[in-house]
Scaffold this motif. Structure first.
Motif: not given
Lengths: 350, 162
Positions: A322-329, A331-344
């Motif tokens: 879901h995170l990667q679909k939302i980002a449209g690209e 993402l690596s593990g650390p990138q996902r963790r950052e996006l997840r935190a921002n998203f939440v």
């Protein structure tokens, strides 16, 4: 409707508005069916599987089960799309990772999904928000009738609907309820519940079904016996006895915690809320773990400015695909963790 | 904070009052489980479980003469190994050894009491015939016997319309 519309919101079955929504996330009914005159998939050749796939696709779309049905050919779909469907509970992990001709039909509101060429030729599922098993079965039964006008099922009067695995034979029905049981987990009573479930021939699994851990205190309870009882008997057992009792135990545990250890409880709830509202990096499991306490806090009215559906939605939208679909690209593990935190953080902002 | 018993991070924190004394415990997951404070969630893939279940209850090992389904060529041994049957006809071929398994899996039941398809459906003999014709068709095509394949295809079409 297209697959691209899915990742922005959770399906209606996670709205949190269903009956007993503070303990019951969702109800699900699944029927396993095979088309008569064909071998099961373990021995079907590639061309037979193709024939089954196009036959099933045509019959499902002809049966007009829902407006705006989306057909997804999984052999042609990118892995990320397939993972998205797993995260949304629309296909199984097995269906995501296996090879060969296979697909899924999904209704626009995602309450109906039919997997084609999974372990059985057809696996029809209905998802509903909260405790709505009866309603889910009614829908599944109707859709099954409609499909049956267009296909002959493998069936005998002695053994009922014939399935690839003998553990599904008879009614071919799997009734599941997703429960949020943080109270039982905190009071250490969950093991007793599991043992009782085992004695009652029930399976208890995690949020993502087969082989998944019960992260975030989410437990899926389902029947294992499919032969020798009517669908109604199975449903009544769940509806009148099993699930109400489990809900009662959970509520009792929550009340006991409130009564005897309110500060410890509040500490857990508000620490979790603090972490989710402020963290800059969040892991997948950590998020589910923290969400569980916040959800408990909302349900016990210790937190009053976060709607339940926001939390339910976060269970889904913070998953990797879901995170990667939302980002449209990708993402690596650390990138996902950052996006997840921002998203939440964004979602919890009041 | 470190676990009371090792260097791992303490994730379980407990305050207990025993006999008027306050006892604080900080434990990592592993030690919390050891002390019975936390519970390890078991996560065996259900397919493995089913396979083991099938193996455990699927009766004795095959004898010299392997049981073979005449419609799909699946042997009972293959079923024991994979946990899935080859075709609907396997249920009658393996009826005897499956009996025990079905009873164990379904709380002693051996007869269906649930939904009956509204349409009578096609009878078992015809289901069996269709499966066998489809297999013969595949065989004929693989062996490049196209005339035979065409003949079987006609028979298949006829059987489907019945």
């Amino acid at each position: 409707m297209s697959l691209g519309d899915l990742p922005k919101h959770a399906g209606t079955w996670l709205s949190g508005e269903g009956p007993q929504g503070d303990v019951v996330l969702s109800s699900r009914v699944r029927l396993a069916r095979n088309i008569a005159g064909f071998p099961f998939l373990s021995t079907a050749t590639e061309s037979q599987r193709n024939e089954l796939l196009s036959l099933a696709q045509k019959r499902i779309l002809d049966a007009n089960l829902a407006q705006d049905m989306l057909w997804i050919d999984l052999a042609d779909s990118p892995k990320l799309d397939r993972q998205l469907l797993v995260e949304r509970h629309l296909i199984s992990r097995q269906h995501c990772h296996s090879d060969g001709p296979r697909g899924v039909a999904v209704s626009a509101d995602e309450s109906l999904a039919i997997m084609v060429n999974e372990e059985d030729h057809l696996r029809l599922q209905i998802l509903r928000s909260g405790m709505q098993l009866e309603d889910a079965y009614k829908q599944a039964d109707q859709d099954d009738d409609k499909l049956e006008r267009h296909v002959d099922y493998a069936y005998t009067s002695q053994l009922g609907y014939l399935t690839a695995c003998p553990t599904n034979i008879g009614t071919g029905i799997r009734v599941s309820v997703m429960l949020h049981l943080p109270g039982l987990k905190l009071t250490g009573e969950i093991e007793k519940l599991k043992n009782a479930a085992k004695d009652m021939h029930l399976a208890i699994r995690g949020f993502y079904g087969e082989g998944s851990d019960a992260v975030g205190d989410l437990f899926q309870v389902s029947n294992q016996t499919t032969l020798g009882k009517t669908e109604k008997q199975l449903l009544d057992d769940f509806q009148d006895t099993i699930i109400p009792q489990m809900i009662e135990y959970e509520i009792k545990s929550r009340n006991a915690l409130l009564e005897h250890r309110p500060t410890v409880l509040d500490d857990k709830i508000f620490r979790a809320l603090g972490a989710l509202s402020n963290a800059r990096l969040l892991g997948k499991e950590e998020t589910l773990y923290l969400l569980s306490y916040v959800r408990l806090g909302v349900s016990l009215k210790r937190i009053d400015d976060i709607p339940m559906h926001t939390l339910n939605e976060l269970y889904l939208l913070t998953q990797p695909a879901h995170l990667q679909k939302i980002a449209g690209e990708r993402l690596s593990g650390p990138q996902r963790r950052e996006l997840r935190a921002n998203f939440v953080r964004q979602h919890l902002k009041v | 904070m470190k676990c009371d018993h090792c260097d791992n991070l303490a994730t379980v924190h407990l305050i207990e009052i025993k006999g008027g004394k306050k006892i604080e415990k900080h434990l990592c997951e592993e030690h919390a489980i050891k002390e019975g404070v936390a519970v390890k969630v078991q996560s065996a893939p259900i397919n493995d479980l089913l396979e083991k279940f099938v193996l455990k209850h699927s009766g004795p090992e095959a004898t010299d003469e392997p049981l073979l389904c005449p419609s799909c060529d699946t042997t009972y041994d293959q079923f024991r190994k994979n946990g899935v049957l080859g075709c609907p006809d396997c249920y009658s071929t393996f009826a005897e050894p499956l009996k025990h398994l079905l009873e164990r899996a379904h709380e002693g039941a051996s007869k269906h009491f649930g939904k009956v398809p509204q349409r009578a459906g096609i009878d078992e003999i015809r289901q069996q015939r269709l499966i066998r014709l489809r297999r013969d068709l595949e065989d004929a095509v693989t062996q490049e016997q196209y005339e035979r394949a065409a003949q079987i295809r006609d028979e298949l079409e006829e059987a489907e319309i019945d």
